[in-house]
Each structure stands twice: as C-alpha cells, then as structure tokens.
Design an enzyme around this catalytic site. Sequence first.
Site, PDB file in Angstrom:
ATOM      1  N   LEU A 156       0.745  -1.007  -0.120  1.00 21.38           N
ATOM      2  CA  LEU A 156      -0.048  -0.085  -0.006  1.00 21.38           C
ATOM      3  C   LEU A 156       0.932   1.166   0.139  1.00 21.38           C
ATOM      4  O   LEU A 156       0.266   2.507  -0.177  1.00 21.38           O
ATOM      5  CB  LEU A 156      -0.925  -0.089   1.375  1.00 21.38           C
ATOM      6  CG  LEU A 156      -1.998  -1.166   1.399  1.00 21.38           C
ATOM      7  CD1 LEU A 156      -2.572  -0.985   2.786  1.00 21.38           C
ATOM      8  CD2 LEU A 156      -2.845  -1.351   0.447  1.00 21.38           C
ATOM      9  N   TYR A 166       1.618  11.467 -11.584  1.00 18.83           N
ATOM     10  CA  TYR A 166       1.227  10.453 -10.730  1.00 18.83           C
ATOM     11  C   TYR A 166       0.526   8.857 -11.388  1.00 18.83           C
ATOM     12  O   TYR A 166       0.947   7.797 -11.096  1.00 18.83           O
ATOM     13  CB  TYR A 166       0.076  10.997  -9.622  1.00 18.83           C
ATOM     14  CG  TYR A 166      -0.631   9.981  -8.762  1.00 18.83           C
ATOM     15  CD1 TYR A 166       0.156   9.596  -7.614  1.00 18.83           C
ATOM     16  CD2 TYR A 166      -1.973   9.340  -9.195  1.00 18.83           C
ATOM     17  CE1 TYR A 166      -0.238   8.753  -6.721  1.00 18.83           C
ATOM     18  CE2 TYR A 166      -2.343   8.654  -8.263  1.00 18.83           C
ATOM     19  CZ  TYR A 166      -1.648   8.333  -7.097  1.00 18.83           C
ATOM     20  OH  TYR A 166      -2.166   7.412  -6.138  1.00 18.83           O
ATOM     21  N   GLY A 224     -46.862   9.067  40.987  1.00 22.16           N
ATOM     22  CA  GLY A 224     -48.176   9.128  41.048  1.00 22.16           C
ATOM     23  C   GLY A 224     -48.733   9.820  40.097  1.00 22.16           C
ATOM     24  O   GLY A 224     -50.103  10.048  39.975  1.00 22.16           O
TER      25      GLY A 224
END
Length: 399
Positions: A64, A118, A310
């Site tokens: 990688l 690239y 209550g």
Amino acid sequence: MNILITGAAGFVGKNLAAALQNIKDGKDRTHPALTVDELYLYDIDSPRDLLEEACAGADFVFNLAGVNRPKDASEFMQGNFGFASTLLDTLRKYRNTCPVMLSSSIQATLIGRYDSDYGRSKKAGEELFFAYAQETGAKVLVYRFPNLFGKWCRPNYNSAVATFCNNIANDLPITVSDPSVQLELLYIDDLVDAMLAALEGREHHCTFDGIDTVLCDNGAYCAAPITHKVTLGEIVSLLESFRDQPATLAMPEIPQNSFAKKLYSAYLSYLPKEKIAFPLNMNIDARGSFTELLRTEKCGQFSVNISKPGITKGQHWHNTKWEFFIVVSGHGLIQQRKLGTDEVLNFEVDGENIQAVHMLPGYTHNIINLSETQDLVTLMWANECFDPNKPDTFFEIVE
C-alpha cells in the site's frame, strides 16, 4: 499466516492493520478460515531490517506504500515505482514467491485528466508487478482504486470527501465548482472486506472499459466489488443534513449498504469534541418531562417521557397514529379503552421486565406511575412525526 503491510501508517494501511489485528487477537470471528500469526507493519520511517525480516517470512504482502502529494513531481516515480522495485527485489532475495497485492489507482488508465505524472508512476508500478508475476510465478493482485473515503482519511490531502467531511463537521468553508461532477467512491470498510477476501483466495477480478471497472472471472486486474457513483452536489447535500441533525433531530434515510450510511459514519469521525454531545429540548412541567429524541424521514419519531411519582399522563386517542410505550425504569400501569366501550385493558409494566406495549388507533390510553418515590421512564416510538398542523391527538379520559 504471516502478513506484511507496506504503507501501514497510511489511510488504507491503518484500517487494514486494525482489521487484521482484530482477527489475530480473536476479536473478529467473521473469518474463521483466516489465521493471522505475524503482522509486519512497514512504513517510510521503519528500519530496513523490518522489511528484510518481513520479506523472508511473509505468506502474503499488501503493498500500500506510495506517494500522493510530493514536493516535486519526480518523487512520484521514486515513491511509487522505486519502492515497488525494492520490495520485489527483497522478496527475490529470500526466494519468497508468496502472493503480492499492489495498491494502484484508476489514474493508471492515463485517460483524460488522469494522464499525469502520478498516473504514469502507478502504471509503471503495475507493469513491474505483472512482469514479476511472469518471472517468478508468484500470484500478483493489482487493484486500481477509485476515490477512497472513510474514518482516518486525511483531509486536504487526496480525498475530496474527507475534506468535505472535515470542513462541514468543523464549520469550515468548502468549494464546489461544479456540483454535477460525478465521483466513483470506495468506502474503506468495503475495501478492507475485499482485502480480507483476497487473503482467503476469493479476490474479485476485473478488466477496464476506459475508466469503468468491469468485473469478470479472468480479468488481469482485481477490484473491490462495491463502489458508489455520486455527484459532488449529492455528497454536500447529505453532509449538510448530517450537520443539521442535532438541531432538526431529523435522521435521513441510511439503508444498509447505502452510500448515505457509509458517508454518515465517515462524517462523524471528523466531529470536534464540542459537537460529539449536544443538548435536547426537554419539555418540563410539574408532572415530569417529555423529550423528543429522533425524527426519521419514513419511520416516525422517538421520544422519552419521564413521569413523577403518582402522575398520570396521556388520556388521549389517535385515528391513524400509533405508538410503542416501553418502560425502561420504574413501575407503571398502561391503560387503554376502545372508544364507545367500557372495557379497559390494563398492562402493568416495569423496568425489570422490559416489554413494548402497542397504543392502538381508536383506543384512548394513559400511563400511570404507580411508584410513590421513583420516576417512571418510558421510551416512546410513534409511527409518524408530530405535525402541529395535524396532531391526530384527541383528549379522552380512559376511565
């Protein structure tokens, strides 16, 4: 199995290493056929001795490592092609012909805007790996990844999605010159799943029609089978809805395996500390409180009701709206009566024996806190979000 990951400190490397470590430690049992004995994590600042040791002992290599944003364009070839050569030469040195995976890029197609230094460096790396396979007989898996996104992806680097997530999460500006531009996106967990499948010999092969991946059984390349094609405008719209969720409480649709679900997870990983927790609007009176928790687009809303000792709440009915009442703490009585009848249905509930009780359409209902000392806490789900213009709520005492 001994596994080498180069580029282990990068976005993909960190996620893959974490997944393999979970398997190694026995925390992830979803891959029973996969055993991880040694995990070699190599990166640019690692000692060369580690690469030597790993190449001698590895049963599988994930390469990688690569350069995405060098100071000088010449570094693309050095970082992407040069290290690949070093890696393969080291494997040759130890006569290790284990399977080797190469992380390449769709830019290696050199088509259109991808014709770049690239892209050419990635293409050169691919050709080097294919030649190595032919020479040594080693299994080589070359993946051309599209745009990647997910947790731990570095913003303002090489992922527009990571930048958008980070900036919107942190109230920073974003720039979208053309919202109609479409990206092919690969989520990091889907990529890791594909890598684990490759370890088990179940990689997905493909070929390319231009820049489009075509899955096939005998393709020279490999691919992660699940990607998403989404426009920049759609990404930004979703991210803005995620950003607004603490104020609106509206959760957009995020079906299983949808892009929206994955993007939401990615977005959350960029939240600053001050946004991780957010206040909810509690409607408080002498009887207790009522707080809306979450609204969904198609599946109603969630709320929490707290009743003082209550106290009786409710005493109303609905035409179409229906609800679940789920008491999670305290001791109470839920009563329902069908309109036009005298029969009262009683359901005693408490937090020690949690159950869901339907509030039926056409039945007036209430909830009574039977305790003299403890609050009654009830989680409520309604099949539709409250609409003040059409509340579908009508007062009627149960008994």
